[in-house]
Design a protein around this motif. Structure first.
Motif, mmCIF file in Angstrom:
data_model
loop_
_atom_site.group_PDB
_atom_site.id
_atom_site.type_symbol
_atom_site.label_atom_id
_atom_site.label_comp_id
_atom_site.label_asym_id
_atom_site.label_seq_id
_atom_site.Cartn_x
_atom_site.Cartn_y
_atom_site.Cartn_z
ATOM 1 N N HIS A 54 0.836 -1.205 0.000
ATOM 2 C CA HIS A 54 0.000 0.000 0.000
ATOM 3 C C HIS A 54 0.875 1.260 0.000
ATOM 4 C CE1 HIS A 54 -3.731 2.204 0.617
ATOM 5 N NE2 HIS A 54 -3.092 2.932 1.528
ATOM 6 N N LYS A 57 2.441 1.728 -3.405
ATOM 7 C CA LYS A 57 1.470 2.272 -4.358
ATOM 8 C C LYS A 57 1.257 3.770 -4.124
ATOM 9 C CE LYS A 57 -2.870 1.729 -3.554
ATOM 10 N NZ LYS A 57 -4.223 1.150 -3.362
ATOM 11 N N HIS A 73 -0.617 -1.653 -7.290
ATOM 12 C CA HIS A 73 -2.052 -1.807 -7.064
ATOM 13 C C HIS A 73 -2.507 -3.234 -7.406
ATOM 14 C CE1 HIS A 73 -6.246 -0.707 -6.744
ATOM 15 N NE2 HIS A 73 -6.473 -1.179 -7.973
#
Length: 718
Positions: A54, A57, A73
């Motif tokens: 996360h 990204k 992602h």
């Protein structure tokens, strides 16, 4: 700062963060793939993996790096069902790792401003669109081939990532400037003292020149202490800026082991001891390729398949160990495996097929000697070429890389038990604490890191003759006489022994010396290439007076036996009116196992030669009273020294000087620059083993003729 500059700084910052995140992702993927951790630990690994993806990204999206954000992602989406199932199948770990590889290559391209030669983004993303494609994803191939140095960590991190050390360096520079101004003031005070001594009547009232001089001396002593403190501070900060810990190499190596095991069907676990050791980043960069190749070699050649290991009573998972330690100014790296060991007979057959050595020579070689053949270019025991082996390319490149770092590479192997590669490298930065000791006329250095203490003990506490031990404070330890260990003449019997207690090779021993000198921080440099193979010495340091201090290896002191060649009692005579030159030549010859005698004049040399059997004589050309050529002629005229090899050494290496020296009866001629480069010992060894072509006396027939077909190059060179 322009917009472009600001963007580049942000991109560099993100690349540093992304590298650390990718390491975390790789580590957690391999933990989950093994599945051997407790359930709560596996849950934590999944959580760490999800957070890292996360964050990756988000960072890529912030910088509008759409391709990188898309990869992170898709990986994040693909993780969710696996997290719910609580398991990471190996084929899915393959796909995630392949995605990380593409992410890294594309990030590098963004940094370099490239838009061509990029991995296909669509082909990468499709791996995470269809769960079936995850199961079909091919394992990631390791990168075989020649050793390639990796980029240093500092290349991407940038100088601005370590401001604390830089600020400390700036402060130290300011203090050095202040110290320089104070030293200028001290020079002015010394000038006033000199003036007062020349003109006694003009000295300040109540101050004699002696008192003034004492004041200046006290001030200089304080300045010296501050200079030492500043030098130490600068050295520490420079080391902090230019070094990195060895553990930064572990995770890429573990990834390489995992990928190769997937391709070969083997199982292995890589461990690291001493990962906190800091190494020069330039050295670390070159070592990454060296260690990666040794790891691949261990998995591909050393380890057996799991079922074969179980048949042999071993654990199905092979053990790979990378161990690192600092010994004095040396960094020692050991890469070992518990596989089948080197196949000595297969190496003999491969060497014979390549024509490396005659069959008789190969048959006479010991197993340890045959094992050294693996460093020969093109040698391979594999009958079939695969993606990772069989080409005969690799270990020769590894050795070349180690030699380029002024290091050594050794291999040790036992059948059925495994193979161990040992890399020894000099520490390239800073100084090392060294303890000086005296043995007879020789001054030597011991790495202080191996010294426990200095003490004395009664000679009556020595037990045993063949393997003497010392009982000291109710502790029994081996006693090593340093003179005997080096093959030097023993000292006179004494009632009290002077000892240095050292620890080496996991044990404590007492080292007998004649006297102990002071401790100094010295820059210990590697020996010249011709001497670097000698196991006793880790290097040499230059003392303030210009003398050379050879520094011993503590681990060698803990082994058995004297320097190779010392037991043969080979004797050398060094004749030079320069103390420094005598010390340099003596040190080099002693490192080769010679018992060395020295003389400052030709007359002294003739007297020594009359009563000592000699194996070689090294003579300086330019000496007062009797020069080297005249001494050579006299030695040749004596029956006892007519056949002794003589090497002339001169500061001039002109053709006329060399021709005159050889005409006087010398066997070889060397320039002093060549001697300083370590060529002397190689020439001496060459003279002692090659056929004698020279006449026993100038102008007479040769006493030992070589075959007419012999084509031997001259020993001397410019």
């Amino acid at each position: 700062m322009s917009v472009d500059d600001s963007t580049q700084v942000l991109l560099t910052t993100f690349s540093v963060e992304a590298r650390e995140l990718c390491r975390t992702i790789t580590r957690e993927l391999m933990t989950l793939e093994r599945g051997s951790a407790p359930p709560e630990a596996l849950v934590e690994s999944f959580d760490n993996l999800a957070r890292a993806l996360h964050t990756l990204k988000g960072g890529a999206g912030t910088l509008e790096l759409e391709d990188l954000a898309a990869i992170a992602h898709r990986m994040e989406d693909a993780l969710a069902p696996l997290q719910d199932a609580g398991r990471m199948p190996p084929e899915r770990a393959d796909a995630f790792l392949q995605g990380l590889d593409v992410f890294g290559r594309r990030l590098r391209a963004h940094q370099e401003g490239r838009t061509t030669g990029l991995p296909d983004l669509a082909a990468t993303l499709v791996l995470f669109d269809d769960p079936a494609s995850l199961a079909e994803a091919p394992p990631v191939a390791p990168e075989p081939g020649p050793v390639q140095p990796a980029r240093a960590e500092a290349e991407d991190a940038g100088w601005w990532m370590r401001p604390a050390q830089l600020h400390a360096l700036v402060r130290d520079v300011e203090r050095f400037q202040e110290l320089r101004l104070r030293l200028e003031q001290r020079l002015g005070e010394l000038d006033r003292v000199i003036h007062a001594m020349r003109h006694p009547g003009r000295a300040p009232r109540g101050m004699s020149p002696l008192l003034m001089l004492e004041d200046v001396r006290d001030a200089l002593a304080e300045d010296r202490e501050e200079a030492g403190e500043l030098a130490g501070s600068v050295e520490r900060n420079v080391q902090d800026l230019s070094t990195a810990e060895l553990h930064t190499l572990l995770e890429p190596l573990q990834r390489g082991v995992r990928d190769l095991c997937r391709r070969t069907g083997k199982e292995a676990q890589l461990s690291l001891l001493g990962g906190e050791l800091s190494v020069d980043q330039r050295v670390l960069s070159m070592l990454s390729g060296v260690l990666a190749h040794l790891v691949r070699n261990a998995v591909d050649h050393g380890l057996e398949r799991p079922e074969e290991r179980q048949r042999r009573g071993k654990h199905r998972v092979g053990a790979l160990l990378l161990r690192a330690e600092r010994v004095g100014n040396l960094v020692v790296l050991e890469m070992s495996d518990d596989g089948s060991g080197l196949d000595t007979e297969a190496l003999r057959r491969a060497a014979l097929a390549m024509g490396l050595l005659p069959a008789e020579r190969l048959a006479a070689m010991t197993a340890a000697e045959v094992h050294q053949l693996i460093f020969r270019k093109g040698l391979s025991t594999r009958e079939q070429v695969t993606e990772t082996s069989g080409r005969g390319v690799g270990l020769d490149a590894v050795r070349s890389q180690v030699l380029a770092l002024e290091g050594q590479l050794e291999v040790h192997s036992l059948p059925g038990q495994g193979t161990r590669f040992v890399i020894t490298l000099p520490e390239g930065l800073g100084t090392s604490p060294v303890l000086g000791v005296r043995v007879g006329e020789h001054t030597l250095g011991l790495p202080l890191s191996s010294v426990d203490c200095v003490c004395t003990a009664p000679a009556s506490e020595v037990r045993g003759d063949v393997s003497p031990c010392l009982v000291l404070r109710e502790e029994r330890m081996p006693l090593v006489d340093l003179a005997e260990r080096l093959g030097l003449p023993p000292g006179p019997p004494v009632e009290e022994l002077r000892l240095v207690l050292i620890h080496a090779r996991g044990r404590r021993l007492a080292l007998r010396v004649d006297s102990v000198l002071d401790e100094r921080h010295l820059a210990v440099r590697p020996l010249p290439p011709a001497l670097r193979h000698l196991p006793a010495w880790q290097g040499a340091a230059a003392l303030p007076g210009g003398e050379f201090l050879p520094v011993l290896r503590s681990d060698w002191l803990a082994t058995e036996g004297p320097v190779p060649g010392a037991r043969r009692g080979r004797r050398a005579l060094v004749v030079d009116d320069s103390l420094t030159a005598r010390a340099l030549h003596r040190t080099m010859l002693e490192a080769g196992g010679f018992q060395v005698y020295t003389a400052a004049t030709g007359a002294q040399a003739l007297a020594l030669a009359a009563r000592l059997p000699l194996d070689v004589v090294v003579v300086d050309v330019a000496m007062a009273e009797m020069d080297g050529r005249a001494l050579t002629s006299q030695l040749r005229a004596r029956p006892s020294t007519s056949a002794v090899p003589i090497i002339l050494v001169s500061a001039s290496d002109s053709d006329s000087e060399r021709d005159a020296g050889l005409a006087s009866g010398a066997d070889a001629f060397l320039g002093k620059r060549e001697c300083r480069a370590g060529r002397l010992l190689a020439v001496v060894e060459d003279l002692l083993v090659r056929p004698r072509l020279r006449a026993s006396a100038p102008g007479s027939p040769s006493s030992l003729e070589a075959p007419a077909s012999a084509s031997l190059p001259p020993v001397w060179s410019r």
